[in-house]
Design a protein around this motif. Structure first.
Motif, PDB file in Angstrom:
ATOM      1  N   THR A 102       4.505   7.291  24.909  1.00 15.92           N
ATOM      2  CA  THR A 102       5.045   8.527  25.482  1.00 15.92           C
ATOM      3  C   THR A 102       6.017   8.200  26.607  1.00 15.92           C
ATOM      4  O   THR A 102       7.075   8.814  26.727  1.00 15.92           O
ATOM      5  CB  THR A 102       3.900   9.398  26.045  1.00 15.92           C
ATOM      6  N   GLU A 105       9.221   6.925  25.110  1.00 22.77           N
ATOM      7  CA  GLU A 105       9.980   8.067  24.585  1.00 22.77           C
ATOM      8  C   GLU A 105      10.721   8.778  25.704  1.00 22.77           C
ATOM      9  O   GLU A 105      11.858   9.203  25.540  1.00 22.77           O
ATOM     10  CB  GLU A 105       9.020   9.074  23.948  1.00 22.77           C
ATOM     11  N   GLU A 110      15.250  11.285  23.693  1.00 18.52           N
ATOM     12  CA  GLU A 110      15.916  11.761  22.484  1.00 18.52           C
ATOM     13  C   GLU A 110      15.017  12.745  21.773  1.00 18.52           C
ATOM     14  O   GLU A 110      13.800  12.633  21.873  1.00 18.52           O
ATOM     15  CB  GLU A 110      16.185  10.595  21.526  1.00 18.52           C
ATOM     16  N   PRO A 111      15.508  13.673  21.016  1.00 21.56           N
ATOM     17  CA  PRO A 111      16.916  14.044  20.953  1.00 21.56           C
ATOM     18  C   PRO A 111      17.280  14.930  22.150  1.00 21.56           C
ATOM     19  O   PRO A 111      16.528  15.830  22.479  1.00 21.56           O
ATOM     20  CB  PRO A 111      17.003  14.852  19.657  1.00 21.56           C
ATOM     21  N   THR A 401      14.488   5.050  17.687  1.00 20.15           N
ATOM     22  CA  THR A 401      13.800   6.247  18.182  1.00 20.15           C
ATOM     23  C   THR A 401      12.800   6.755  17.153  1.00 20.15           C
ATOM     24  O   THR A 401      11.701   7.174  17.508  1.00 20.15           O
ATOM     25  CB  THR A 401      14.788   7.390  18.510  1.00 20.15           C
ATOM     26  N   GLY A 405       8.866   7.162  17.611  1.00 20.74           N
ATOM     27  CA  GLY A 405       8.241   8.432  17.280  1.00 20.74           C
ATOM     28  C   GLY A 405       7.076   8.258  16.327  1.00 20.74           C
ATOM     29  O   GLY A 405       5.990   8.796  16.549  1.00 20.74           O
ATOM     30  N   GLY A 408       4.269   6.516  18.049  1.00 19.75           N
ATOM     31  CA  GLY A 408       3.651   7.414  19.012  1.00 19.75           C
ATOM     32  C   GLY A 408       2.784   8.442  18.313  1.00 19.75           C
ATOM     33  O   GLY A 408       1.675   8.742  18.751  1.00 19.75           O
TER      34      GLY A 408
ATOM     35  N   SER B  37       9.483  18.340  21.402  1.00 14.89           N
ATOM     36  CA  SER B  37      10.327  17.882  22.499  1.00 14.89           C
ATOM     37  C   SER B  37      10.353  16.358  22.550  1.00 14.89           C
ATOM     38  O   SER B  37      11.186  15.774  23.216  1.00 14.89           O
ATOM     39  CB  SER B  37       9.842  18.460  23.824  1.00 14.89           C
ATOM     40  N   ARG B  38       9.411  15.735  21.822  1.00 17.65           N
ATOM     41  CA  ARG B  38       9.418  14.273  21.768  1.00 17.65           C
ATOM     42  C   ARG B  38       9.413  13.863  20.304  1.00 17.65           C
ATOM     43  O   ARG B  38       8.812  14.545  19.474  1.00 17.65           O
ATOM     44  CB  ARG B  38       8.160  13.710  22.444  1.00 17.65           C
ATOM     45  N   PRO B  39      10.061  12.734  19.970  1.00 14.24           N
ATOM     46  CA  PRO B  39      10.095  12.320  18.565  1.00 14.24           C
ATOM     47  C   PRO B  39       8.701  12.153  17.970  1.00 14.24           C
ATOM     48  O   PRO B  39       8.504  12.380  16.785  1.00 14.24           O
ATOM     49  CB  PRO B  39      10.816  10.977  18.594  1.00 14.24           C
ATOM     50  N   SER B  40       7.718  11.763  18.810  1.00  9.63           N
ATOM     51  CA  SER B  40       6.403  11.480  18.238  1.00  9.63           C
ATOM     52  C   SER B  40       5.719  12.749  17.739  1.00  9.63           C
ATOM     53  O   SER B  40       4.768  12.680  16.982  1.00  9.63           O
ATOM     54  CB  SER B  40       5.507  10.776  19.256  1.00  9.63           C
ATOM     55  N   GLU B  41       6.222  13.910  18.190  1.00 12.82           N
ATOM     56  CA  GLU B  41       5.602  15.128  17.697  1.00 12.82           C
ATOM     57  C   GLU B  41       6.020  15.395  16.253  1.00 12.82           C
ATOM     58  O   GLU B  41       5.326  16.106  15.529  1.00 12.82           O
ATOM     59  CB  GLU B  41       5.962  16.310  18.583  1.00 12.82           C
ATOM     60  N   PRO B  43       8.446  12.800  13.965  1.00 11.15           N
ATOM     61  CA  PRO B  43       9.470  11.754  13.900  1.00 11.15           C
ATOM     62  C   PRO B  43      10.593  12.064  12.915  1.00 11.15           C
ATOM     63  O   PRO B  43      11.766  11.887  13.221  1.00 11.15           O
ATOM     64  CB  PRO B  43       8.694  10.520  13.454  1.00 11.15           C
ATOM     65  N   ALA B  46      12.786  14.751  14.220  1.00 13.95           N
ATOM     66  CA  ALA B  46      13.650  14.244  15.286  1.00 13.95           C
ATOM     67  C   ALA B  46      14.823  13.479  14.696  1.00 13.95           C
ATOM     68  O   ALA B  46      15.953  13.599  15.156  1.00 13.95           O
ATOM     69  CB  ALA B  46      12.853  13.349  16.222  1.00 13.95           C
ATOM     70  N   SER B  49      17.213  15.925  13.291  1.00 17.56           N
ATOM     71  CA  SER B  49      17.893  16.642  14.357  1.00 17.56           C
ATOM     72  C   SER B  49      18.957  15.759  15.003  1.00 17.56           C
ATOM     73  O   SER B  49      20.067  16.208  15.280  1.00 17.56           O
ATOM     74  CB  SER B  49      16.864  17.157  15.350  1.00 17.56           C
ATOM     75  N   MET B  50      18.614  14.468  15.220  1.00 16.36           N
ATOM     76  CA  MET B  50      19.610  13.566  15.826  1.00 16.36           C
ATOM     77  C   MET B  50      20.824  13.423  14.918  1.00 16.36           C
ATOM     78  O   MET B  50      21.962  13.445  15.353  1.00 16.36           O
ATOM     79  CB  MET B  50      19.004  12.190  16.091  1.00 16.36           C
ATOM     80  N   ARG B  53      22.825  16.713  14.893  1.00 19.36           N
ATOM     81  CA  ARG B  53      23.588  16.844  16.132  1.00 19.36           C
ATOM     82  C   ARG B  53      24.843  15.989  16.089  1.00 19.36           C
ATOM     83  O   ARG B  53      25.937  16.418  16.430  1.00 19.36           O
ATOM     84  CB  ARG B  53      22.768  16.364  17.324  1.00 19.36           C
TER      85      ARG B  53
END
Lengths: 473, 298
Positions: A102, A105, A110-111, A401, A405, A408, B37-41, B43, B46, B49-50, B53
């Motif tokens: 965490t 991250e 990101e993002p 990333t 992720g 994580g 809000s974090r990639p780990s939520e 991956p 994310a 999305s990256m 974008r």
């Protein structure tokens, strides 16, 4: 059998119930003490009186002499204890990893519109703007500023990871100290327990404490616990004893030259490396070497590739001032990459143009509107120059990333699972060892009545003795 | 199964904790409008999305490129229109000069007008778009033409100062289009025609005017038309590109939204459900402190 024996029996009963009530009181008092297992006073009939006499006048034999407490034992399921230790160790690993990932991250952020991906994109966007307007000093300035933002972001992330890596390393040392302290205390308790057992006692509360400390230890690392014949717990990690009877072997965290001078662990008494498989310490080491270190490496790879490729193009172009052969980026690696100060000071030295002449030339020979070199630089963005030509720089960064992720997410889920597992086993254990106040209240009434009855017996016996003695008068 | 007081409070706190955790996630989603809000939520989300974008950024940039290219082309088209007008006027003057009965004064007055036209042509050649000369090739900071007057003979000539470099715009990776017209190709023949015309006028050679000059200016007008057609074709290509990029943007924004935006009604519904669960857990918790045996013992 004499009348006086009844006094004895009554007294024993009083004493036994007194002790049982004491135990109940102890249980109630410790209903919320962590690690406490409920205790029971084991009541047994006292040794009966045999009447093996020649002149036995046909009385029934083996007269009971009441009750006594043989031992005060705790109710535990050792299998569950062992399971708790095992799962705690895994919980330590996953929780630790989840926390570390965490943080990582958070460094990458990101993002978002501020992360490396965004600044990278912004830099190329400005470059694109410059390709349409290579003579504009304002746009050149903007390209250089954005390049500096990009290198700053590289530096920042890399250095944050570096600092964090140091923090993790320091934590490894602190945690090892904790292990050693725990081992010391457990060894101490081992000694006390063995001594108490030697007197024929059951040192329940010491055993509770030892249990608790061992669980703290299990969270830190993977341990195996074996009880020896005298009641000591021998604790080993990876085949070596950490605690052996009443002595503890220390683990030493030493600065390992083979690992950037970071801490590695070895046994102080024989110098063998300590092999960890799970627990908080293992999570710290993994976070330090496999995650933080590894991601730093990969950021380096991107920064170095970007600098090399970009520089080799930049060197071939000519600036508005007619100069050529300059590097645009300098510094090897993500931690130190920066924009060449010469370019920062001389915006016109940014080599947008490709001309036929070689070497520094008269500025007049460089057409202001020539952006041919910028087009080559722009193509760099889509070129697969990472990972043996399979990924663009941005692909490569995104894969980092994503990997963080995924790791994580896995750590999070495993940690959550492990939490559930541990609390389930602890609940099972609570089912066996926990104090139920209702139950204790019930016992209290039972023992109280027993006590009352025994005292009543004694007072009745007293009256009987009174009448007996009165007879004599 | 034995149930102890602590077990019940352990269960309660675990359930409350889990419930809070889920609610926290929903609150987060509602307040940020994003699934994670974090990639780990998430991956993969994310990653999408990256990518999206990034693609939107690039798309945006290409659209800007195409728009500037369009501006440039529109500008060029206007200039070619003006050039056409000058050529037309020149042609009219040639017809006039060819029909003129020999009288030098009238030739001279025509020559005066031609000279004005030539000045206008010079002005057009040195048109700037922003602060760039558009007909100088890549030499955008220098005018395309300069007037040189020979000190000895007083003869006026026009020199091209630009080069033959292209002003290039990127419409897509690898798709670079040069959109400027070569100033020398556009203007030099015209300057030459005007020069010859003036010379013939001063010589009073109406024969040469009606034949050579007339043929040359017709040729030149054809050239202008061809160049305008070329610019027009490029303009249409830009339009198509722009349309394609706009379509793509809509598509990309949608996939970005799919990847990271929350379905608000769905989250609110889930949050409501979770709040109910939490409420009941709290209510159950209040009952754990129900009367125990202790209350009944005197």
């Amino acid at each position: 059998m004499s009348n006086f024996a009844i006094f004895q029996t009554g007294l024993r009963s009083l004493r036994a119930h007194q002790q049982a009530l004491d135990t109940t009181a102890h249980n109630i008092a410790n209903a919320n003490t962590p690690g406490y297992a409920r205790q029971r006073a084991e009541m047994r009939t006292h040794h009966p009186m045999a009447m093996p006499a020649m002149n036995n006048n046909g009385q029934a034999g083996q007269m009971g002499t009441g009750v006594h407490i043989t031992e005060i034992y705790q109710i535990r399921d050792y299998f569950l204890d062992q399971q708790v230790r095992h799962e705690l160790s895994l919980q330590g690993t996953w929780d630790g990893e989840a926390k570390i990932l965490t943080r990582i991250e958070a460094f990458l952020n990101e993002p978002s519109d501020e992360g490396l991906a965004a600044t990278f994109s912004q830099f190329f966007k400005e470059l694109e703007a410059l390709s349409q307007y290579p003579e504009s000093t304002a746009t050149r300035q903007s390209v250089i500023e954005n390049a500096r933002m990009l290198t700053d972001t590289f530096n920042q992330i890399y250095n944050q990871l570096g600092t964090y890596r140091k923090d993790l390393n320091d934590s490894v040392e602190a945690r090892v100290l904790e292990i050693n302290t725990l081992a010391e205390r457990i060894a101490d308790l081992n000694g006390q327990i063995v001594r108490a057992k030697g007197y024929g006692d059951k040192p329940n509360d010491l055993m509770d404490q030892r249990q608790l400390l061992t669980e703290e230890l299990a969270e830190l690392t993977n341990i195996r616990v074996k009880e020896d014949n005298f009641g000591s717990w021998n604790i080993s990690i990876g085949g070596f004893h950490l605690v052996e009877a009443d002595s503890a072997h220390e683990i030493e965290a030493y600065e390992d030259e083979e690992n950037d001078g970071l801490f590695s662990l070895r046994w102080e008494h024989n110098g063998h490396p300590v092999t960890l498989r799970s627990g908080k310490v293992e999570a710290l080491i993994r976070g330090r070497d496999e995650y933080t270190g590894n991601f730093q490496e990969r950021l380096n790879e991107i920064a170095i590739t970007l600098a090399e490729e970009f520089n080799s193009l930049h060197q071939e172009g000519h600036g508005l001032d007619g100069s050529t052969g300059h590097d645009f980026f300098q510094g090897e690696g993500a931690g130190v990459i920066s924009v060449n100060p010469h370019i920062i000071d001389n915006r016109s030295a940014f080599a947008a143009a490709i001309i036929e002449e070689e070497g520094d030339v008269d500025p007049d020979l460089v057409p202001e509107g020539n952006a041919d070199n910028i087009f080559r630089m722009l193509e760099l963005r889509d070129e697969r120059i990472m990972e043996n030509g399979t990924a663009t720089m941005e692909d490569f960064y995104r894969s980092i990333t994503t990997e963080i992720g995924v790791l994580g997410q896995k750590a999070d889920r495993m940690g959550h699972n492990q939490d559930n597992l541990v609390s389930n086993i602890k609940k099972k254990r609570e089912e066996v060892s926990g104090v139920s106040l209702d139950e204790e209240m019930g016992n209290m009434i039972r023992f109280q009545h027993g006590y009352n009855a025994a005292s009543r017996l004694i007072s009745r016996m007293d009256e009987m003795m009174d009448s007996l003695i009165a007879m004599v008068r | 199964m034995r149930v102890t007081d602590r077990m019940m409070s352990m269960n309660l706190s675990q359930h409350l904790h889990n419930s809070m955790r889920r609610m926290d996630k929903f609150y987060d989603q509602l307040s940020t409008g994003k699934k994670f809000s974090r990639p780990s939520e998430d991956p993969m989300g994310a990653l999408f999305s990256m990518r999206a974008r990034n693609d939107i950024e690039i798309n945006d940039q290409f659209r800007k490129n195409v728009e500037s290219a369009e501006d440039w082309l529109n500008n060029t088209d206007n200039l070619l229109d003006n050039l056409g007008k000058i050529a037309h006027r020149t042609s009219e003057l040639m017809v006039q000069a060819a029909n003129e009965t020999y009288e030098q004064t009238s030739f001279d007055s025509i020559a005066k007008e031609v000279e004005e036209l030539r000045e206008g042509l010079l002005e057009l050649a040195n048109t700037r778009f922003g602060d760039r000369y558009i007909f100088s090739g890549q030499r955008t900071q220098s005018p395309a033409y300069e007037r040189v007057i020979d000190t000895g003979t007083g003869e006026v000539s026009f020199n091209y100062l630009g080069d033959d470099g292209g002003i290039t715009f990127r419409l897509a990776p690898g798709a670079e289009v040069s959109i400027n017209l070569n100033g020398e190709e556009v203007f030099q023949p015209f300057f030459d025609i005007l020069g010859n015309f003036m010379e013939n006028l001063s010589n009073g050679d109406s024969q040469a005017i009606s034949q050579d000059d007339k043929a040359a200016i017709n040729q030149q007008m054809d050239n202008f038309l061809a160049q305008r057609a070329e610019v027009g074709a490029l303009g249409r290509r830009m339009e198509l590109s722009k349309e394609r990029l706009l379509d793509q943007e809509v598509h990309l924004r949608k996939s970005l939204a799919d990847a990271e935006s929350v379905d608000i009604p769905k989250v609110i519904a889930e949050l409501n459900m979770e709040e109910n669960v939490y409420r009941s857990a709290l209510a159950a918790g209040a009952r754990i402190v129900q009367p125990s045996l202790i209350d009944f013992l005197r």
